[in-house]
Design a protein around this motif. Sequence first.
Motif, PDB file in Angstrom:
ATOM      1  N   LEU A   1       0.830  -1.211   0.000  1.00 58.09           N
ATOM      2  CA  LEU A   1       0.000   0.000   0.000  1.00 58.09           C
ATOM      3  C   LEU A   1       0.864   1.259   0.000  1.00 58.09           C
ATOM      4  CD1 LEU A   1      -2.642  -1.147   2.628  1.00 58.09           C
ATOM      5  CD2 LEU A   1      -2.938  -1.016   0.143  1.00 58.09           C
ATOM      6  N   THR A   2       2.078   1.156  -0.499  1.00 52.67           N
ATOM      7  CA  THR A   2       2.997   2.288  -0.537  1.00 52.67           C
ATOM      8  C   THR A   2       2.422   3.425  -1.372  1.00 52.67           C
ATOM      9  OG1 THR A   2       4.907   0.857  -0.240  1.00 52.67           O
ATOM     10  CG2 THR A   2       5.314   2.983  -1.284  1.00 52.67           C
ATOM     11  N   GLU A   3       2.537   4.629  -0.845  1.00 53.09           N
ATOM     12  CA  GLU A   3       2.143   5.856  -1.531  1.00 53.09           C
ATOM     13  C   GLU A   3       0.692   5.823  -2.010  1.00 53.09           C
ATOM     14  OE1 GLU A   3       3.970   8.852  -4.879  1.00 53.09           O
ATOM     15  OE2 GLU A   3       5.171   7.138  -4.264  1.00 53.09           O
ATOM     16  N   ASN A   4      -0.218   5.681  -1.046  1.00 59.26           N
ATOM     17  CA  ASN A   4      -1.641   5.637  -1.343  1.00 59.26           C
ATOM     18  C   ASN A   4      -2.445   6.691  -0.610  1.00 59.26           C
ATOM     19  OD1 ASN A   4      -2.799   3.533  -3.229  1.00 59.26           O
ATOM     20  ND2 ASN A   4      -1.154   2.406  -2.223  1.00 59.26           N
ATOM     21  N   GLY A   5      -1.783   7.663  -0.019  1.00 58.81           N
ATOM     22  CA  GLY A   5      -2.503   8.744   0.636  1.00 58.81           C
ATOM     23  C   GLY A   5      -3.268   8.298   1.869  1.00 58.81           C
ATOM     24  N   LEU A   6      -2.793   7.256   2.521  1.00 58.25           N
ATOM     25  CA  LEU A   6      -3.462   6.773   3.730  1.00 58.25           C
ATOM     26  C   LEU A   6      -3.125   7.668   4.905  1.00 58.25           C
ATOM     27  CD1 LEU A   6      -2.776   2.966   3.303  1.00 58.25           C
ATOM     28  CD2 LEU A   6      -4.813   4.254   2.637  1.00 58.25           C
TER      29      LEU A   6
END
Length: 142
Positions: free
Chosen positions: A64-69
């Motif tokens: 989930l890298t770089e997903n705006g979480l």
Amino acid sequence: MVPSLFVELERDVVRPAALAAYIDHHLTDTLEELHLETNLIEDGGLAALLPVLAKCTKLTVLNLTENGLEEEGYQALADTKIPNLRKLLMKENGEEDVADEVKDAIRGLYPVVLMADDDEEDATAGAADDDNDDEDDAGDDD
């Protein structure tokens, strides 16, 4: 026998609700790795995916890298157990506002969790130690 499956979707191509529906109808028994780097699925998209991913009995890697979480997405991850997940990659998300307790809860669910402040070598070494502990425990007859 159903073959295993590795899915990699990068660069803003994912519609989380559609992906969740597809996985739910076709991949819950076969999906082993899901790489969603740089898709900016954000907290709401992750909320749509997690109930389905929790059904994926063979899923071992989730990227989930770089997903705006942010805080809501991290909390959803802390509240959801994906049964056989071994590696969760979450670098370059908005974790600076996420409580340490929430990040620690996520780290406690899976052998390897990489967030912005984690060192990949340390996390991987910790997983190897856990695997060795499991082997040691298997030999105990007590």
